[in-house]
Design an enzyme around this catalytic site. Structure first.
Site, PDB file in Angstrom:
ATOM      1  N   CYS A 297     -22.213  31.737   3.772  1.00 15.51           N
ATOM      2  CA  CYS A 297     -21.524  30.635   4.425  1.00 15.51           C
ATOM      3  C   CYS A 297     -22.115  29.350   4.219  1.00 15.51           C
ATOM      4  O   CYS A 297     -23.568  29.422   4.772  1.00 15.51           O
ATOM      5  CB  CYS A 297     -21.204  31.058   5.968  1.00 15.51           C
ATOM      6  SG  CYS A 297     -20.242  29.787   6.858  1.00 15.51           S
TER       7      CYS A 297
ATOM      8  N   CYS B 252      -3.207  28.086   9.852  1.00 15.10           N
ATOM      9  CA  CYS B 252      -4.508  28.756  10.087  1.00 15.10           C
ATOM     10  C   CYS B 252      -5.677  27.653  10.548  1.00 15.10           C
ATOM     11  O   CYS B 252      -5.711  26.697   9.882  1.00 15.10           O
ATOM     12  CB  CYS B 252      -5.140  29.607   9.131  1.00 15.10           C
ATOM     13  SG  CYS B 252      -3.762  30.887   8.560  1.00 15.10           S
TER      14      CYS B 252
ATOM     15  N   CYS C 176      -5.570  39.780  11.531  1.00 22.09           N
ATOM     16  CA  CYS C 176      -6.122  39.340  10.430  1.00 22.09           C
ATOM     17  C   CYS C 176      -7.319  39.867   9.836  1.00 22.09           C
ATOM     18  O   CYS C 176      -8.142  39.079  10.611  1.00 22.09           O
ATOM     19  CB  CYS C 176      -5.632  37.930  10.280  1.00 22.09           C
ATOM     20  SG  CYS C 176      -6.020  37.341   8.490  1.00 22.09           S
TER      21      CYS C 176
END
Length: 329
Positions: free
Chosen positions: A60, A97, A189
């Protein structure tokens, strides 16, 4: 012949992943045609709060543990998010989103602002999805009450490999949040990332966990690692295109009704490789210039590809009648 199963074993899935490609595609395509039309859900992803996350996820760019190009920014306003959602809708998105770089959602003014964002998106008639880190059961219910359609919380990788990628949160923490989401009545999800150094057996292990959920996740993002300078995985080689094709195919076989979302790393795939992923059962993409902080496929390229393949954007299941009535922004 095309029954839904929740008892796929890691060994069965690994055999599928490593099976000859053409029979694998034939099987995945047949299952896809049984459960789905030739439509592709267009989703748009916006970073509503960037950087400064205290998790140490090795992939990340937004972790405070890594020195990357990302600069921490505060939470956007409701008006900014509503404007971005309108722009995305005008380009064909039916799902919007919102991602915040948090380890966990915290009660207070910021959370209340996110609830207002959700209501604003739903008033447009769009599906609304959010990814805010870990949730309590009360927070999950608050999000659902605001009208949130789905919550994204990826497992990222297999349980046996998870500790190599993340140490600040456990696999059980992730599963607990997913349970809170289900209990609140929202869609799940949930997917993972390949190309982080895992084996094929561990990819099969991840898919075994996902396909063991009952019901299956309504949306399964298949991500290829985007190696970001400054992260521990910066030197990882690119993911092979056929690896993504195989993951999409086996996700479709094991989770027939799910939206299999071709997600991060799509920009590195040729149009031909993306076509094979669609043939294998992928039927959802993120479009727009950015996926949170990394580059994404250009919108015009996506539009041309879908037109060339004869695929059409799906229609939103979210309608104004389904939106809970709350006070205005």
């Amino acid at each position: 012949m095309y029954s839904i199963r929740y008892d796929w074993t890691q060994e069965e899935i690994n055999a599928l992943l490593l099976s000859p490609l053409f029979p694998l595609l034939d099987r995945a395509r047949a299952i896809h045609k049984h459960y789905h039309d030739d439509d592709v859900q267009l989703a748009n992803l916006l970073s509503i709060k960037t950087g400064g996350c205290t998790e140490d996820c090795a992939y990340c760019s937004q972790s405070v543990c890594h020195k990357t190009f990302v600069k921490a920014t505060p939470l956007l306003s409701v008006e900014e998010v509503a404007d971005k959602a309108r722009d995305a809708q005008a380009q064909g998105a039916t799902r919007f989103c919102m991602g915040a770089a948090w380890r966990e959602a915290r009660d207070g003014r910021a959370f209340e602002r996110i609830l207002a964002m959700i209501r604003a998106v739903r008033r447009l008639g769009m599906e609304a999805c959010a990814t805010l880190g870990m949730l309590t059961q009360a927070q999950a219910h608050a999000l659902a009450d605001a009208g949130l359609t789905a919550y994204n919380h990826n497992l990222d990788t297999a349980p046996s490999f998870y500790g190599e990628i993340i140490t600040t949160r456990t696999y059980e923490d992730r599963l607990r949040t997913l349970d809170h989401v289900r209990q609140a009545g929202m869609h799940v999800c949930c997917g993972g990332i390949i190309g982080m150094g895992e084996t094929w057996q561990q990819r099969a292990e991840l898919l075994a966990v996902l396909s063991g959920f009952s019901p299956h996740p309504e949306s399964v993002p298949i991500n290829a690692l985007v190696a970001v300078a400054g992260t521990p995985l910066a030197a990882m080689p690119p993911v092979a295109s056929f690896d993504m094709v195989r993951m999409c195919a086996v996700a479709r076989i094991t989770m027939p009704k799910a939206r299999v979302r071709l997600s991060a790393g799509r920009k590195a795939l040729s149009l031909e490789a993306q076509t094979l992923c669609f043939m294998a059962g992928a039927n959802s993409i993120f479009f727009g210039d950015k996926l949170l902080t990394t580059d994404n496929q250009a919108y015009d390229d996506d539009k041309r590809l879908l037109e060339t393949l004869g695929l059409h954007p799906s229609q939103s299941r979210a309608t104004s009648e389904a939106i809970p009535h709350h006070s205005a922004i």
